[in-house]
Design an enzyme around this catalytic site. Structure first.
Site, short mmCIF file in Angstrom:
data_model
loop_
_atom_site.label_atom_id
_atom_site.label_comp_id
_atom_site.label_asym_id
_atom_site.label_seq_id
_atom_site.Cartn_x
_atom_site.Cartn_y
_atom_site.Cartn_z
N LYS A 1 2.84 0.52 4.05
CA LYS A 1 3.08 -1.51 3.95
C LYS A 1 2.20 -1.92 4.56
CE LYS A 1 6.59 -2.23 3.22
NZ LYS A 1 7.23 -2.75 2.26
N HIS B 1 -1.17 7.41 -0.35
CA HIS B 1 -0.88 6.95 1.10
C HIS B 1 -1.61 7.92 2.10
CE1 HIS B 1 1.12 3.86 0.54
NE2 HIS B 1 2.23 3.80 0.50
N SER C 1 6.61 -3.86 9.22
CA SER C 1 7.51 -3.44 8.19
C SER C 1 7.53 -2.42 7.04
CB SER C 1 6.13 -4.02 6.96
OG SER C 1 6.21 -4.11 5.83
#
Length: 288
Positions: free
Chosen positions: A47, A102, A132
């Site tokens: 995010k 990630h 988020s």
């Protein structure tokens, strides 16, 4: 995408990952991945502008031609190294490959060591990233369900959320510039000066685009155009995996939305942790 393993959590290097997208094998495959000098790796905490950067890099490599970003989903154009389908997809990716991750730096450090892979690290202010991410948990059925934002924020601050600590992630990538061929940019910089950011990114990638090609990149990577593009807004994902009635993947794309969600007590707690964790960091953040 299979419905399998929705409630499974994989732990790898003390970090939790959703079993729906990750297996021990896929995580090990990423850790030992054979990077090429021509590869472009987008490294982000969740995010924090991943989808945005996937869109930008895809468009820059296509000289602003939007055909690719309008016909191929982002997870097939710029797949995540650590996800289970990557191994098969990797065989058909054309060079230069756009890869996403990630994962924290320390997991990929051995594989990246000595490679000239171009790394683009996008960093977002952690208050907005946390809000988020919380809303993403609400719609993503493969992530744990937090009953309140306060409960989520506790896990975010102590680093026990999926994908691990935001602080460790950001410090890991930002602290290893000397070992990497890396370009840093913030989500806020993209938001405040998309045109200038595109020029910097294209320079880093060695793409020389004509002014009209760059403006096509810009037109097709605004929040509004991405929100309407099913190849990046995740509406292609079935409701049993992502419940679109519970929110939109492309929610707001703004700076400072955290102010509508943090209580003053939460903000104080966040600032206390942030100041300790980031005391040695030279990174600057735009909060609103």
């Amino acid at each position: 995408m299979a419905m399998a393993r929705m409630d499974v959590t994989e732990t790898f290097h003390h970090i939790k990952f959703c079993g729906h997208l990750h297996t021990q094998e896929s995580l090990s495959f990423a850790q030992n991945f054979d990077f090429l000098g021509s590869d472009i790796l987008i490294a982000t905490y969740p995010k924090s502008g991943t989808t945005w950067m996937q869109q930008i890099v895809s468009l820059l490599l296509s000289n602003g031609n939007p055909q690719l970003v309008e016909t191929i989903p982002n997870w097939a154009r710029a797949p995540w190294l650590e996800q289970y389908y990557f191994k098969d997809l990797c065989r058909v990716l054309q060079s230069p490959r756009i890869l996403s991750t990630h994962l924290p730096y320390e997991i990929l450090a051995p594989a990246l060591q000595g490679s000239r892979t171009k790394v683009i690290n996008v960093i977002r202010n952690p208050k907005d990233a946390a809000v988020s991410y919380y809303f993403f948990h609400k719609m993503a059925n493969f992530l744990p369900d937090y009953s309140t934002f306060d409960e989520f924020l506790n896990s975010f601050l102590d680093g026990t959320v999926h994908y691990g600590s935001w602080f460790d992630h950001v410090k890991g990538w930002a602290g290893n510039a000397k070992n990497l061929n890396i370009f840093y940019i913030t989500y806020e910089e993209l938001f405040q000066d998309l045109g200038g950011s595109l020029e910097k990114i294209s320079h880093f990638l060695g793409c020389s685009l004509l002014p009209e090609e760059l403006s096509s990149v810009q037109r097709n990577s605004t929040f509004g155009s991405m929100k309407d593009n099913s190849m990046v807004n995740y509406t292609l994902i079935p409701n049993n995996i992502m419940d679109h009635s519970k929110g939109q993947f492309m929610r707001q794309g703004k700076i400072g939305d955290w102010k509508h969600h943090f209580t003053s007590k939460q903000n104080t707690r966040f600032n206390d942790v942030f100041n300790v964790e980031m005391s040695d960091s030279k990174l600057d953040f735009v909060w609103e």
